[in-house]
Design a protein around this motif. Structure first.
Motif, PDB file in Angstrom:
ATOM      1  N   HIS A   1      67.048  -9.300   2.217  1.00 42.21           N
ATOM      2  CA  HIS A   1      68.102 -10.311   2.194  1.00 42.21           C
ATOM      3  C   HIS A   1      68.864 -10.131   3.500  1.00 42.21           C
ATOM      4  CE1 HIS A   1      72.082 -12.093   1.091  1.00 42.21           C
ATOM      5  NE2 HIS A   1      71.299 -12.974   0.505  1.00 42.21           N
TER       6      HIS A   1
ATOM      7  N   TYR B   1      72.564 -17.172   5.612  1.00 42.84           N
ATOM      8  CA  TYR B   1      71.893 -16.200   4.754  1.00 42.84           C
ATOM      9  C   TYR B   1      70.461 -16.644   4.487  1.00 42.84           C
ATOM     10  CZ  TYR B   1      76.510 -14.229   3.779  1.00 42.84           C
ATOM     11  OH  TYR B   1      77.756 -13.644   3.910  1.00 42.84           O
TER      12      TYR B   1
ATOM     13  N   ALA C   1      69.071 -20.176  -5.237  1.00 40.77           N
ATOM     14  CA  ALA C   1      68.608 -18.902  -4.705  1.00 40.77           C
ATOM     15  C   ALA C   1      67.244 -19.109  -4.044  1.00 40.77           C
ATOM     16  CB  ALA C   1      68.499 -17.882  -5.827  1.00 40.77           C
TER      17      ALA C   1
ATOM     18  N   ILE D   1      76.393 -18.885   2.040  1.00 41.21           N
ATOM     19  CA  ILE D   1      76.599 -17.997   0.887  1.00 41.21           C
ATOM     20  C   ILE D   1      75.299 -17.228   0.648  1.00 41.21           C
ATOM     21  CG2 ILE D   1      78.371 -19.384  -0.254  1.00 41.21           C
ATOM     22  CD1 ILE D   1      76.220 -20.635  -1.965  1.00 41.21           C
ATOM     23  N   PRO D   2      75.379 -16.023   0.062  1.00 44.88           N
ATOM     24  CA  PRO D   2      74.159 -15.259  -0.215  1.00 44.88           C
ATOM     25  C   PRO D   2      73.154 -16.081  -1.023  1.00 44.88           C
ATOM     26  CG  PRO D   2      76.087 -13.879  -0.520  1.00 44.88           C
ATOM     27  CD  PRO D   2      76.603 -15.271  -0.290  1.00 44.88           C
TER      28      PRO D   2
ATOM     29  N   ASN E   1      70.740 -14.679  -3.006  1.00 47.90           N
ATOM     30  CA  ASN E   1      70.126 -13.844  -4.044  1.00 47.90           C
ATOM     31  C   ASN E   1      71.039 -13.691  -5.262  1.00 47.90           C
ATOM     32  OD1 ASN E   1      72.059 -12.275  -2.773  1.00 47.90           O
ATOM     33  ND2 ASN E   1      70.812 -10.409  -2.732  1.00 47.90           N
ATOM     34  N   LEU E   2      71.899 -14.683  -5.478  1.00 45.41           N
ATOM     35  CA  LEU E   2      72.800 -14.648  -6.633  1.00 45.41           C
ATOM     36  C   LEU E   2      72.107 -15.232  -7.862  1.00 45.41           C
ATOM     37  CD1 LEU E   2      76.032 -15.890  -4.807  1.00 45.41           C
ATOM     38  CD2 LEU E   2      75.273 -13.526  -5.164  1.00 45.41           C
ATOM     39  N   THR E   3      72.786 -15.180  -9.003  1.00 43.11           N
ATOM     40  CA  THR E   3      72.200 -15.728 -10.230  1.00 43.11           C
ATOM     41  C   THR E   3      72.310 -17.252 -10.237  1.00 43.11           C
ATOM     42  OG1 THR E   3      74.313 -15.469 -11.390  1.00 43.11           O
ATOM     43  CG2 THR E   3      72.725 -13.655 -11.545  1.00 43.11           C
TER      44      THR E   3
ATOM     45  N   VAL F   1      75.651 -19.318 -10.719  1.00 41.94           N
ATOM     46  CA  VAL F   1      76.593 -19.409  -9.599  1.00 41.94           C
ATOM     47  C   VAL F   1      76.333 -20.679  -8.798  1.00 41.94           C
ATOM     48  CG1 VAL F   1      77.340 -18.361  -7.435  1.00 41.94           C
ATOM     49  CG2 VAL F   1      76.890 -16.920  -9.433  1.00 41.94           C
ATOM     50  N   TYR F   2      75.073 -20.937  -8.485  1.00 43.21           N
ATOM     51  CA  TYR F   2      74.725 -22.119  -7.693  1.00 43.21           C
ATOM     52  C   TYR F   2      74.961 -23.407  -8.485  1.00 43.21           C
ATOM     53  CZ  TYR F   2      72.528 -18.437  -4.990  1.00 43.21           C
ATOM     54  OH  TYR F   2      72.305 -17.287  -4.282  1.00 43.21           O
TER      55      TYR F   2
END
Length: 290
Positions: A174, A187, A212, A234-235, A237-239, A242-243
């Motif tokens: 990541h 990201y 993700a 934004i990262p 690799n979030l769940t 969240v997106y």
């Protein structure tokens, strides 16, 4: 670099055409829309048939009502209708176009109070399309200045190994790196072959939506460095929830944020972020320059 930049801008232009219809990647219901030409290309006057299938957890469904719209690219629909799936499929006669352009089919299914959508777009002699408006007089100077301004920020890359995604052939990271302003970062997921050597690189830019990313470890294993980026700073690799909340909350309709101001328009930082992604690739010791 010039060829790479041309690819980036072309890919983002195509993505922008679909931006209004982006959805979260993880969906209970999938609406698949495909044309009857495998290359998605037609000659003016040729009739188009779109095929629609609906999957629930990858299982074909039947007897669901499908609402559809046919339009020329991003224009208002000129044909609408409703039909039910029979024998797990539906065929829509979409007509044709008499000149070069794009014909789009959007199909919608309601399931348990939520609407799901599938989209397919076919081209009629797209290679013959011509610009419909001239470039602004300062177009090239604007982007030259914009890129130079972004490059003043040191990349300051951060690479975090993702052991659970690595394979016997590929390391998966990541990553993030500076974009075009203070604390503005891009990201993505970077896949690098483990075997010592130099490799060509692929920059993978996303379509519309907020989600993700997993990277492409399998393809990287064939001898490619692959950087798959997100555009939202934004990262990646979030769940999934969240997106989904961002898509329906703070980033809802992001594609039109500040559209009337070229210096503040949302996609300005997206374009510079793609350029910075190329710059980041050039810092990788495993990169062979192609």
């Amino acid at each position: 670099m010039i060829k790479s930049l041309r690819f980036v801008f072309l890919a983002l232009f195509v993505a922008l055409q679909f931006v209004a219809y982006g959805q979260p990647a993880e969906r209970l219901i999938q609406v698949q829309v495909t044309p009857d030409h495998t290359n998605w290309l037609y000659k003016p006057g040729e009739k188009v048939k779109f095929k629609v299938a609906v999957l629930k957890c990858n299982i074909p469904q039947d007897n669901l009502e499908v609402r559809y719209e046919i339009s020329e690219d991003m224009m208002k629909p000129h044909q609408t209708g409703k039909q039910s799936l029979k024998n797990e499929k539906l065929e829509i006669n979409a007509g044709t176009m008499k000149k070069e352009g794009f014909l789009r089919c959007r199909a919608f299914v309601n399931y348990q109070g939520r609407e799901y959508e599938g989209v397919a777009t076919v081209g009629f002699d797209p290679e013959k399309l011509q610009p419909v408006t001239p470039l602004p007089a300062d177009f090239l100077e604007f982007w030259k200045t914009t890129k130079e301004s972004a490059e003043k920020w040191a990349l300051e890359p951060i690479m975090t190994l993702l052991p659970e995604k690595c394979t016997d052939k590929v390391n998966v990271y990541h990553v993030s790196f500076a974009n075009n302003d203070y604390a503005s970062r891009m990201y993505g997921i970077l896949c690098v072959p483990k075997a010592p050597g130099k490799y060509p690189a692929i920059l993978k830019v996303p379509g519309a939506g907020i989600r993700a990313y997993n990277g492409e470890a399998e393809r990287a294993g064939k001898g490619f460095i692959i950087l798959e980026i997100g555009i939202h700073g934004i990262p990646v690799n979030l769940t999934g929830d969240v997106y989904h909340r961002l898509y329906n909350g703070a980033l809802k309709n992001y594609h039109s944020f500040n559209m009337d101001n070229r210096d503040k328009y949302y996609y300005k930082r997206v374009y510079t972020g793609c350029v910075r992604a190329i710059d980041f690739i050039y810092t990788l010791p495993e990169f062979n320059g192609n």
